[in-house]
Design a protein around this motif. Sequence first.
Motif, PDB file in Angstrom:
ATOM      1  N   GLN A  10      -7.689   0.970   4.105  1.00  0.00           N
ATOM      2  CA  GLN A  10      -8.559   0.425   5.157  1.00  0.00           C
ATOM      3  C   GLN A  10     -10.016   0.309   4.714  1.00  0.00           C
ATOM      4  O   GLN A  10     -10.887   0.040   5.544  1.00  0.00           O
ATOM      5  CB  GLN A  10      -8.478   1.319   6.411  1.00  0.00           C
ATOM      6  CG  GLN A  10      -7.057   1.406   6.962  1.00  0.00           C
ATOM      7  CD  GLN A  10      -6.983   2.023   8.332  1.00  0.00           C
ATOM      8  OE1 GLN A  10      -7.987   2.368   8.954  1.00  0.00           O
ATOM      9  NE2 GLN A  10      -5.768   2.193   8.832  1.00  0.00           N
TER      10      GLN A  10
ATOM     11  N   GLY B 213       0.827  -1.203   0.000  1.00  0.00           N
ATOM     12  CA  GLY B 213       0.000   0.000   0.000  1.00  0.00           C
ATOM     13  C   GLY B 213       0.860   1.252   0.000  1.00  0.00           C
ATOM     14  O   GLY B 213       0.518   2.255  -0.641  1.00  0.00           O
ATOM     15  N   THR B 214       1.966   1.193   0.714  1.00  0.00           N
ATOM     16  CA  THR B 214       2.875   2.341   0.766  1.00  0.00           C
ATOM     17  C   THR B 214       3.351   2.683  -0.646  1.00  0.00           C
ATOM     18  O   THR B 214       3.343   3.848  -1.060  1.00  0.00           O
ATOM     19  CB  THR B 214       4.108   2.004   1.656  1.00  0.00           C
ATOM     20  OG1 THR B 214       3.637   1.505   2.897  1.00  0.00           O
ATOM     21  CG2 THR B 214       4.987   3.213   1.869  1.00  0.00           C
TER      22      THR B 214
ATOM     23  N   SER C 183      -4.043  -1.374  -0.048  1.00  0.00           N
ATOM     24  CA  SER C 183      -3.073  -2.252   0.612  1.00  0.00           C
ATOM     25  C   SER C 183      -3.709  -3.626   0.758  1.00  0.00           C
ATOM     26  O   SER C 183      -4.888  -3.738   1.124  1.00  0.00           O
ATOM     27  CB  SER C 183      -2.743  -1.716   2.009  1.00  0.00           C
ATOM     28  OG  SER C 183      -2.115  -2.727   2.790  1.00  0.00           O
TER      29      SER C 183
ATOM     30  N   ASP D  84      -6.732   7.161  -0.299  1.00  0.00           N
ATOM     31  CA  ASP D  84      -6.009   6.096   0.393  1.00  0.00           C
ATOM     32  C   ASP D  84      -7.076   5.108   0.870  1.00  0.00           C
ATOM     33  O   ASP D  84      -7.783   5.348   1.851  1.00  0.00           O
ATOM     34  CB  ASP D  84      -5.194   6.658   1.568  1.00  0.00           C
ATOM     35  CG  ASP D  84      -4.420   5.566   2.306  1.00  0.00           C
ATOM     36  OD1 ASP D  84      -4.784   4.380   2.174  1.00  0.00           O
ATOM     37  OD2 ASP D  84      -3.465   5.900   3.022  1.00  0.00           O
TER      38      ASP D  84
HETATM   39  C1  LIG Z   1      -4.364   4.057   5.802  1.00  0.00           C
HETATM   40  C2  LIG Z   1      -3.165   3.258   5.367  1.00  0.00           C
HETATM   41  N1  LIG Z   1      -2.390   3.737   4.368  1.00  0.00           N
HETATM   42  C3  LIG Z   1      -1.321   3.059   3.918  1.00  0.00           C
HETATM   43  C4  LIG Z   1      -0.963   1.842   4.468  1.00  0.00           C
HETATM   44  C5  LIG Z   1       0.266   1.153   3.975  1.00  0.00           C
HETATM   45  O1  LIG Z   1      -0.004  -0.105   3.442  1.00  0.00           O
HETATM   46  P1  LIG Z   1       1.126  -1.248   3.427  1.00  0.00           P
HETATM   47  O2  LIG Z   1       1.296  -1.724   4.836  1.00  0.00           O
HETATM   48  O3  LIG Z   1       0.542  -2.300   2.535  1.00  0.00           O
HETATM   49  O4  LIG Z   1       2.359  -0.655   2.874  1.00  0.00           O
HETATM   50  C6  LIG Z   1      -1.761   1.294   5.486  1.00  0.00           C
HETATM   51  C7  LIG Z   1      -1.445  -0.018   6.076  1.00  0.00           C
HETATM   52  O5  LIG Z   1      -0.763  -0.168   7.027  1.00  0.00           O
HETATM   53  C8  LIG Z   1      -2.875   2.019   5.957  1.00  0.00           C
HETATM   54  O6  LIG Z   1      -3.646   1.556   6.940  1.00  0.00           O
END
Ligand SMILES: Cc1ncc(COP(=O)(O)O)c(C=O)c1O
Length: 387
Positions: free
Chosen positions: A160, A60-61, A181, A157
Amino acid sequence: MNVPFGNMQVHYQAYKAQIDEAVARVLASGYYILGPELDKFEAEFAQFVGAKYVVGCASGTEAIYLALAAEDIGPGDEVLVVAHTAVPTISAISMTGATPVFVDIKASTYVMRETELESKITARTKMIVPVHIYGHMAEMEAIMKIAAKHKIKVMEDVAQATGATYRGAVAGSIGDYGAFSFYPSKNLGAFGDGGAVSTNSEEKFKKLKMLRNYGQSKRYYHDTLGINSRLDEIQCAILSAQLPYVHQWNEQRRQIAARYTEGLKDLVVTPVEVSGFKHVYHLYVIQTPDRDELQAYLLERGVQCLIHYPIPAHRQQAYQFLGYGEGSLPTTEHIVNRILSLPMFPEMTSEQVDQVIDGIKAFYAERGVTEGHVQTATSVFADGQTV
Ligand SMILES: Cc1ncc(COP(=O)(O)O)c(C=O)c1O
């Protein structure tokens, strides 16, 4: 009986046949990266989201990073975002060299306070990143209007909020981009890391595919700078196997949430689902001034609760250089010491839900509170705003 916050083992056992079959199929196929499972999952997930295109990536990042990079956002640019989020939302912005500019949240749904957006827009603002925190979407209609007026892009984003809706539109289909994510505990989770970007732009779709694969347009032809951020074949096959169940799981989450709310509404501040929105309860978050005592009390009785998140991004050590002092985001800072996430996963049993509710009731009964406590817990601010 213990009530864990989440339980991936129970989840795996419930869907073992489908998941094992998916993994075995990929292992036997000889294709592990950028193969047919990726094409299949991207097409299926685009249909689920209601977006024209989906590009799988490693997390997700990096989904957030890739969408920013697709807009050539970098040093000198500003990105409007909330501080009440998982810090990776902010890390991804920082990875581009752009500056995160924080907007406060609403006390009711914890999402970006859209009425504050315009006062933060400058000539450098390139993107707005509303976070659909806990599974409730931000006010996308108002945000899209502001963005269009100022010619700024929007990335949702959706980490969630997979499957959440706003007036029938699925999260990730409204903004210029949606960033997802597939972290294992998410509403649709891989068995490892994973992420995806949705978009309706063919041009950006092509660019995103290059950006996630070293900037290549075809093998060994690098048309742009890029990184390695790919969603591997095993994860794609597992995600495809689980995708048909997401609506059912979200419904199960909603039913658990309804029982929590019914049992707890007189004791603590329970989550709000604004009319026209469908909350998918990635997290079920209550507010109470007795948060720390309640969390410890429940843990002693085998109920594991967590805090999402104990320190907002602007108060994290890593982001002190941005210069947001204490009190700069009043609502964000006000709720941080009061929020508590209760156990929430689709496979939770009725008995487990009851145990959580009974534990909270017992906590307040021991303190002579049976109802009305919520009045003191309701978020009312000096400026009179409650939402
Ligand atoms: C709101 C939000 N944005 C971004 C992320 C990042 O996702 P990832 O852990 O898959 O990199 C997360 C997850 O932890 C998240 O909850």
